[in-house]
Design a protein around this motif. Structure first.
Motif, PDB file in Angstrom:
ATOM      1  N   GLY A 275      -6.968 -58.335-134.566  1.00 38.44           N
ATOM      2  CA  GLY A 275      -6.225 -58.548-133.330  1.00 38.44           C
ATOM      3  C   GLY A 275      -5.530 -57.321-132.797  1.00 38.44           C
TER       4      GLY A 275
ATOM      5  N   ALA B 240     -12.107 -56.466-135.312  1.00 43.94           N
ATOM      6  CA  ALA B 240     -11.646 -57.187-134.126  1.00 43.94           C
ATOM      7  C   ALA B 240     -10.741 -58.343-134.504  1.00 43.94           C
ATOM      8  N   GLU B 241     -11.044 -59.006-135.612  1.00 40.84           N
ATOM      9  CA  GLU B 241     -10.255 -60.168-136.019  1.00 40.84           C
ATOM     10  C   GLU B 241      -8.853 -59.797-136.490  1.00 40.84           C
TER      11      GLU B 241
ATOM     12  N   ASN C  45     -18.719 -61.605-127.801  1.00 51.68           N
ATOM     13  CA  ASN C  45     -18.195 -62.514-128.823  1.00 51.68           C
ATOM     14  C   ASN C  45     -16.754 -62.931-128.556  1.00 51.68           C
ATOM     15  N   ASN C  46     -16.320 -62.722-127.313  1.00 54.57           N
ATOM     16  CA  ASN C  46     -15.045 -63.255-126.812  1.00 54.57           C
ATOM     17  C   ASN C  46     -13.815 -62.698-127.521  1.00 54.57           C
ATOM     18  N   TYR C  47     -13.910 -61.466-128.029  1.00 50.55           N
ATOM     19  CA  TYR C  47     -12.708 -60.817-128.564  1.00 50.55           C
ATOM     20  C   TYR C  47     -11.936 -60.199-127.409  1.00 50.55           C
ATOM     21  N   ARG C  48     -10.623 -60.203-127.516  1.00 50.21           N
ATOM     22  CA  ARG C  48      -9.770 -59.726-126.427  1.00 50.21           C
ATOM     23  C   ARG C  48      -8.819 -58.611-126.899  1.00 50.21           C
ATOM     24  N   ASN C  49      -9.264 -57.821-127.856  1.00 48.52           N
ATOM     25  CA  ASN C  49      -8.453 -56.691-128.295  1.00 48.52           C
ATOM     26  C   ASN C  49      -8.294 -55.700-127.149  1.00 48.52           C
ATOM     27  N   LYS C  50      -7.115 -55.067-127.063  1.00 45.43           N
ATOM     28  CA  LYS C  50      -7.001 -53.918-126.171  1.00 45.43           C
ATOM     29  C   LYS C  50      -8.029 -52.885-126.626  1.00 45.43           C
TER      30      LYS C  50
ATOM     31  N   LEU D 288     -17.888 -56.810-128.528  1.00 46.69           N
ATOM     32  CA  LEU D 288     -16.586 -57.474-128.430  1.00 46.69           C
ATOM     33  C   LEU D 288     -16.554 -58.470-127.277  1.00 46.69           C
ATOM     34  N   MET D 289     -17.084 -58.068-126.117  1.00 44.99           N
ATOM     35  CA  MET D 289     -17.071 -58.955-124.961  1.00 44.99           C
ATOM     36  C   MET D 289     -17.985 -60.155-125.176  1.00 44.99           C
TER      37      MET D 289
END
Length: 321
Positions: A251, A248-249, A277-282, A274-275
């Motif tokens: 990006g 996820a990091e 932990n506030n990741y915003r990857n497509k 992902l949600m």
């Protein structure tokens, strides 16, 4: 692009056959290994095991709930029990016994779901196991995994046999190619294997969807100059959150691919992490949608729902736009 090649890829046998071969090898020196089947000795590729070790094989007949109960009882006496039955019936008809007799009672039965996903093809929805990840993820004290190739299968059986914990393994029917990365990315329950490294997008598969994901990555590289990371996330529970964090990091967009309902499986497990932990990857989940499943061979069904090489590549291009 970096493909982790420590050996040349080849076409292996079906994972079920590797399961049987590995189990026979273990049983040669370990008389505590017991196999329990529900009229599934043939479909589970266990006829050779039964012929070689007749005192270590028990046939229950078409009675999956009894299968799990008997397996739990034998395991409670200290034996290493492998309970083998079609995945669709093992994890639905026997869910109560798996939950209470195996997991909650901490009996280290190794539950082997054969002909999993849509392997039964033309037999239709009644014989598909598109629910097993979702159901068993909700049960405490059980490992849930889907090996992708013969190497992962062999290691899963060896390691499961040594574990004092319940394990569910699902296997399909078709011959599967060997994946790269056995040295750089060894098999361990709960640790995903990166088998191809790229910079543009991440494809996470499990079980028999890993190979078409790898083929899609190679097609994207040739046709579109797109470099994809490919992961075999063989263990659905416990999920490899550390690897997922690293991915996820980066990006980059992430696609999960599974031979399972889009509800409750690999994709939703990854999306939840992902949600939270506030990741915003497509992000995109590829699997079987909530509908009456089409009838056909496994390959036909994969093509229809976009789980083929071409379908995964097309989804990746769309997500990258």
């Amino acid at each position: 692009m970096e493909i982790l090649t420590d050996k040349k890829a080849g076409v292996g046998m079906a994972n079920l056959e590797k399961f049987s071969e590995t189990l026979q090898s273990l049983a040669e020196t370990d008389k505590d290994i017991i196999v329990v089947t529900s009229d599934s000795r043939g479909s589970g590729k266990l006829v050779p095991f039964g012929n070689r070790f007749p005192k270590q094989h028990i046939e229950i007949g078409i009675a999956e709930q009894n299968l799990v109960g008997v397996a739990a009882g034998i395991a409670s006496a200290g034996k290493k029990v492998f309970a083998v039955s079609p995945a669709c019936f093992l994890t639905a008809r026997s869910f109560e016994q798996i939950k209470n007799d195996v997991a909650y009672s901490d009996n280290p039965v190794k539950l082997i779901g054969i002909s999993a996903g849509v392997s039964y093809g033309a037999l239709g929805s009644t014989h598909h196991s598109l629910h097993d990840f979702a159901a068993l993820r909700a049960v405490n004290n059980i490992i849930v995994a889907a090996p992708a190739d013969n190497y992962e299968t062999e290691q899963a059986i060896i390691q499961a046999s040594a574990l004092q914990q319940p394990v569910y393994l699902r296997f399909g029917k078709k011959n599967v190619p060997d994946l790269p990365g056995q040295i750089e990315a060894p098999f361990l329950f709960g640790k995903g294997r990166v088998i191809r490294r790229g910079e543009d997008i991440v494809l996470i598969g499990t079980g028999e969807t890993v190979q078409p994901a790898l083929e899609a990555a190679e097609q994207l590289a040739v046709d579109n100059n797109i470099d994809a990371t490919v992961v075999s996330m063989h263990t659905i529970k416990p999920l490899d959150y550390e690897l997922l964090r690293q991915l996820a990091e980066l990006g980059k967009p992430i696609i999960t691919v599974e031979e399972h309902s889009v509800y409750g499986g690999l994709g939703e497990a990854c999306a939840s992490y992902l949600m939270e932990n506030n990741y915003r990857n497509k992000f995109k989940i590829m699997g079987i949608p909530d509908e009456y499943t089409v009838t056909g061979s496994q390959n036909d069904i994969f093509r229809h729902y976009g789980l083929s090489c071409e379908g995964i590549a097309a989804a990746a291009l769309k997500l990258l736009q």
